[in-house]
Motif scaffolding. Sequence first.
Motif, PDB file in Angstrom:
ATOM      1  N   ALA A  98       0.837  -1.209   0.000  1.00 35.83           N
ATOM      2  CA  ALA A  98       0.000   0.000   0.000  1.00 35.83           C
ATOM      3  C   ALA A  98       0.870   1.256   0.000  1.00 35.83           C
ATOM      4  N   GLN A  99       2.038   1.160   0.652  1.00 40.02           N
ATOM      5  CA  GLN A  99       2.950   2.323   0.680  1.00 40.02           C
ATOM      6  C   GLN A  99       3.753   2.439  -0.630  1.00 40.02           C
ATOM      7  N   GLY A 100       3.599   1.444  -1.482  1.00 46.36           N
ATOM      8  CA  GLY A 100       4.261   1.505  -2.801  1.00 46.36           C
ATOM      9  C   GLY A 100       5.675   0.977  -2.801  1.00 46.36           C
ATOM     10  N   LEU A 101       6.058   0.206  -1.770  1.00 46.15           N
ATOM     11  CA  LEU A 101       7.432  -0.323  -1.724  1.00 46.15           C
ATOM     12  C   LEU A 101       7.663  -1.346  -2.840  1.00 46.15           C
ATOM     13  N   PHE A 102       6.698  -2.208  -3.010  1.00 46.83           N
ATOM     14  CA  PHE A 102       6.759  -3.175  -4.124  1.00 46.83           C
ATOM     15  C   PHE A 102       5.350  -3.650  -4.459  1.00 46.83           C
ATOM     16  N   THR A 103       5.207  -4.144  -5.649  1.00 47.29           N
ATOM     17  CA  THR A 103       3.913  -4.686  -6.075  1.00 47.29           C
ATOM     18  C   THR A 103       4.127  -5.628  -7.252  1.00 47.29           C
ATOM     19  N   PRO A 104       3.348  -6.698  -7.371  1.00 49.30           N
ATOM     20  CA  PRO A 104       2.371  -7.219  -6.412  1.00 49.30           C
ATOM     21  C   PRO A 104       3.077  -7.988  -5.301  1.00 49.30           C
ATOM     22  N   ILE A 105       2.329  -8.439  -4.309  1.00 51.73           N
ATOM     23  CA  ILE A 105       2.974  -9.158  -3.213  1.00 51.73           C
ATOM     24  C   ILE A 105       2.821 -10.664  -3.391  1.00 51.73           C
ATOM     25  N   LEU A 106       3.849 -11.334  -2.870  1.00 51.08           N
ATOM     26  CA  LEU A 106       4.013 -12.761  -3.165  1.00 51.08           C
ATOM     27  C   LEU A 106       3.312 -13.666  -2.159  1.00 51.08           C
ATOM     28  N   GLU A 145      -1.886 -20.719  -3.579  1.00 43.94           N
ATOM     29  CA  GLU A 145      -1.557 -21.807  -4.519  1.00 43.94           C
ATOM     30  C   GLU A 145      -0.888 -22.981  -3.817  1.00 43.94           C
ATOM     31  N   ASN A 146      -0.297 -22.669  -2.643  1.00 45.16           N
ATOM     32  CA  ASN A 146       0.404 -23.699  -1.879  1.00 45.16           C
ATOM     33  C   ASN A 146       1.511 -24.366  -2.704  1.00 45.16           C
ATOM     34  N   LYS A 147       2.238 -23.530  -3.422  1.00 43.76           N
ATOM     35  CA  LYS A 147       3.370 -24.065  -4.202  1.00 43.76           C
ATOM     36  C   LYS A 147       4.347 -22.928  -4.537  1.00 43.76           C
ATOM     37  N   LYS A 148       5.493 -23.321  -5.060  1.00 41.67           N
ATOM     38  CA  LYS A 148       6.505 -22.329  -5.430  1.00 41.67           C
ATOM     39  C   LYS A 148       5.970 -21.458  -6.580  1.00 41.67           C
ATOM     40  N   ILE A 149       6.168 -20.147  -6.455  1.00 45.29           N
ATOM     41  CA  ILE A 149       5.651 -19.229  -7.478  1.00 45.29           C
ATOM     42  C   ILE A 149       6.738 -18.231  -7.869  1.00 45.29           C
ATOM     43  N   THR A 150       6.820 -17.950  -9.150  1.00 49.17           N
ATOM     44  CA  THR A 150       7.789 -16.946  -9.628  1.00 49.17           C
ATOM     45  C   THR A 150       7.067 -15.925 -10.485  1.00 49.17           C
ATOM     46  N   PHE A 151       7.349 -14.663 -10.269  1.00 46.52           N
ATOM     47  CA  PHE A 151       6.815 -13.625 -11.161  1.00 46.52           C
ATOM     48  C   PHE A 151       7.661 -12.368 -11.077  1.00 46.52           C
ATOM     49  N   VAL A 152       7.296 -11.375 -11.884  1.00 43.01           N
ATOM     50  CA  VAL A 152       8.082 -10.145 -11.923  1.00 43.01           C
ATOM     51  C   VAL A 152       7.412  -9.091 -11.036  1.00 43.01           C
ATOM     52  N   GLN A 153       8.210  -8.517 -10.124  1.00 43.06           N
ATOM     53  CA  GLN A 153       7.716  -7.514  -9.196  1.00 43.06           C
ATOM     54  C   GLN A 153       8.381  -6.168  -9.523  1.00 43.06           C
ATOM     55  N   THR A 154       7.617  -5.076  -9.364  1.00 44.49           N
ATOM     56  CA  THR A 154       8.198  -3.747  -9.589  1.00 44.49           C
ATOM     57  C   THR A 154       8.379  -3.070  -8.240  1.00 44.49           C
ATOM     58  N   THR A 155       9.544  -2.448  -8.021  1.00 45.65           N
ATOM     59  CA  THR A 155       9.813  -1.806  -6.721  1.00 45.65           C
ATOM     60  C   THR A 155       9.534  -0.312  -6.796  1.00 45.65           C
ATOM     61  N   LYS A 202      12.869  -3.886 -11.800  1.00 45.61           N
ATOM     62  CA  LYS A 202      12.086  -5.098 -12.077  1.00 45.61           C
ATOM     63  C   LYS A 202      12.807  -6.257 -11.401  1.00 45.61           C
ATOM     64  N   LEU A 203      12.071  -6.960 -10.536  1.00 43.01           N
ATOM     65  CA  LEU A 203      12.674  -8.099  -9.832  1.00 43.01           C
ATOM     66  C   LEU A 203      11.981  -9.379 -10.246  1.00 43.01           C
ATOM     67  N   LEU A 204      12.802 -10.391 -10.497  1.00 44.07           N
ATOM     68  CA  LEU A 204      12.207 -11.707 -10.737  1.00 44.07           C
ATOM     69  C   LEU A 204      12.142 -12.380  -9.361  1.00 44.07           C
ATOM     70  N   VAL A 205      10.930 -12.476  -8.800  1.00 41.80           N
ATOM     71  CA  VAL A 205      10.782 -12.928  -7.412  1.00 41.80           C
ATOM     72  C   VAL A 205      10.235 -14.349  -7.371  1.00 41.80           C
ATOM     73  N   THR A 206      10.849 -15.162  -6.523  1.00 40.94           N
ATOM     74  CA  THR A 206      10.352 -16.527  -6.340  1.00 40.94           C
ATOM     75  C   THR A 206       9.963 -16.711  -4.877  1.00 40.94           C
ATOM     76  N   GLY A 207       8.771 -17.242  -4.625  1.00 43.15           N
ATOM     77  CA  GLY A 207       8.318 -17.518  -3.265  1.00 43.15           C
ATOM     78  C   GLY A 207       8.174 -19.013  -3.061  1.00 43.15           C
ATOM     79  N   ILE A 208       8.716 -19.475  -1.946  1.00 42.76           N
ATOM     80  CA  ILE A 208       8.680 -20.923  -1.684  1.00 42.76           C
ATOM     81  C   ILE A 208       7.899 -21.177  -0.386  1.00 42.76           C
ATOM     82  N   VAL A 215       6.674 -18.272   4.327  1.00 48.14           N
ATOM     83  CA  VAL A 215       6.951 -18.114   2.895  1.00 48.14           C
ATOM     84  C   VAL A 215       8.321 -17.456   2.791  1.00 48.14           C
ATOM     85  N   VAL A 216       9.226 -18.134   2.091  1.00 46.34           N
ATOM     86  CA  VAL A 216      10.566 -17.574   1.887  1.00 46.34           C
ATOM     87  C   VAL A 216      10.629 -17.085   0.437  1.00 46.34           C
ATOM     88  N   SER A 217      11.049 -15.850   0.276  1.00 50.35           N
ATOM     89  CA  SER A 217      11.161 -15.369  -1.116  1.00 50.35           C
ATOM     90  C   SER A 217      12.556 -14.839  -1.362  1.00 50.35           C
TER      91      SER A 217
END
Length: 457
Positions: A58-66, A73-83, A88-94, A106-108
């Motif tokens: 909401a403060q605009g630090l990053f979006t979207p959130i993982l 989804e209860n699984k590993k997810i990867t997508f591109v996040q904007t700070t 542009k960050l390629l973020v993976t959440g496990i 959740v570890v990202s």
Amino acid sequence: MSHPNTWNENEQILHSLKDDILVTNVDGIILKVSEVTGKIYGVDSESLIGKSVYDLEAQGLFTPILTPMVVKENKKITFVQTTNKGKKLLVTGIPVYNEKGELYRVVSYSHDITELAEYKDFLITMEEEMHRVKTELDLLRSKQLHDAGIIANSEDMKKVIATALQLSEVDVNALILGESGVGKSLLAKFIHNKSHRSKGPFIEVNCGAIPDSLFEAELFGYEPGAFTGAHQKGKVGLIELSNKGTLFLDEIGELPLHHQVKVLKVIQEKQFYRVGGTKPINVDFRLISATNKDLKSAIQEKKFREDLYFRLNVVPVTIPPLRTRTEDIVPLIHLLLEQFEKKYNRSKKLDEAVIHHLLHYEWRGNVRELINIMERLVVISPSTLITVDQLPDHLKEDLSPSAPSLNAQTLKEIVEETEKQVLLKARKKYKTTVGMAKALGTSQPSIVRKMKKYQII
Ligand SMILES: Nc1ncnc2c1ncn2[C@@H]1O[C@H](COP(=O)(O)OP(=O)(O)OP(=O)(O)O)[C@@H](O)[C@H]1O
């Protein structure tokens, strides 16, 4: 898997990493961050601990959130996040589970792909631009070719035309190679017409057709009274006539050895003397030569001067035989049909079977032979529809490999004829000798040897 007593050790490990690592609980509360994480968002890493990723978004630090996505989804997810810094960050959440198998943390981790994304955008823009330019170029080329009456549908012929267009921009000596009737003269004229010399003359000299005794007088001209039988006023030679234009030396391979040195001299010096003349004449021409001869063999046989060959052959262009560029045959048939319909004021249609035969014929005389056949068909066919019966006998033969020519008398001849037809078909299908060898289960040198034997290479 919860091991609070080893957390400090984990923390040590976490901080020793040079990556952005962030650990949340399932509600999105940040529990741990690596030092690098804070730097990415321009804040102190410690200040992030205990904060909610929802608030930070909401403060605009990053979006979207993982976190919510991984939880859902209860699984590993990867997508591109904007700070907040536009990165542009390629973020993976496990997802991490506790001993009961419940989703617990959740570890990202992320990689900065800002530059990559910029390159990708740049590449996409470039690709779009290239596509646009290529389409425009194709359109322009097809119009130029249409105006020049040249068919270039096959990839090979398109390459020839591309080279010709490059050649038209510079005055470099060009040597056009190819069997008789492939279109060497037509291409030479095309280069001239596209060049800055197009308003100047295009002088075509058939080196094989000028009688030996007249060669010098024809090429260099002569002064009044230079020899008995000479015209009183003298004569301007073909080379002089080509001034400010293009000199096209056709059938250069037929140029007798004793004339070659004189031709070499005028090409090098752009200066010559008329027969019987004492004043040097300067001339400015662009040279294109053509031959269906193998000049390298002629050099070995001492029939062609090597120094002349190197002068002529600054840029070679080879026009492949018509039989290897079947994509050009049908458009040529239509062009010629139209031309002869107009010439003889007749309306004609070709039976499908006729086109089939024309497509599979050898065309030893290349386009010139096709022109002759088409003219003959338009003239002799009694009805509107041109059928196979009206084809000359040699064109009516069944060319399928299972039906060898019955003109062959002995078994050996029949076998050879069949082998040749198989090779022709394979060449049409596989294009390269390597492809043919693979398909026919033999070696490439063996294919080349056989094609040479049947003179179909
Ligand atoms: N791609 C083509 N499109 C349309 N017509 C063509 C094409 N190629 C050749 N022709 C026509 O075929 C005929 C023979 O071409 P050209 O005289 O240029 O061949 P060449 O290779 O110079 O022959 P040679 O070696 O016998 O001098 C000409 O009428 C020419 O206009």
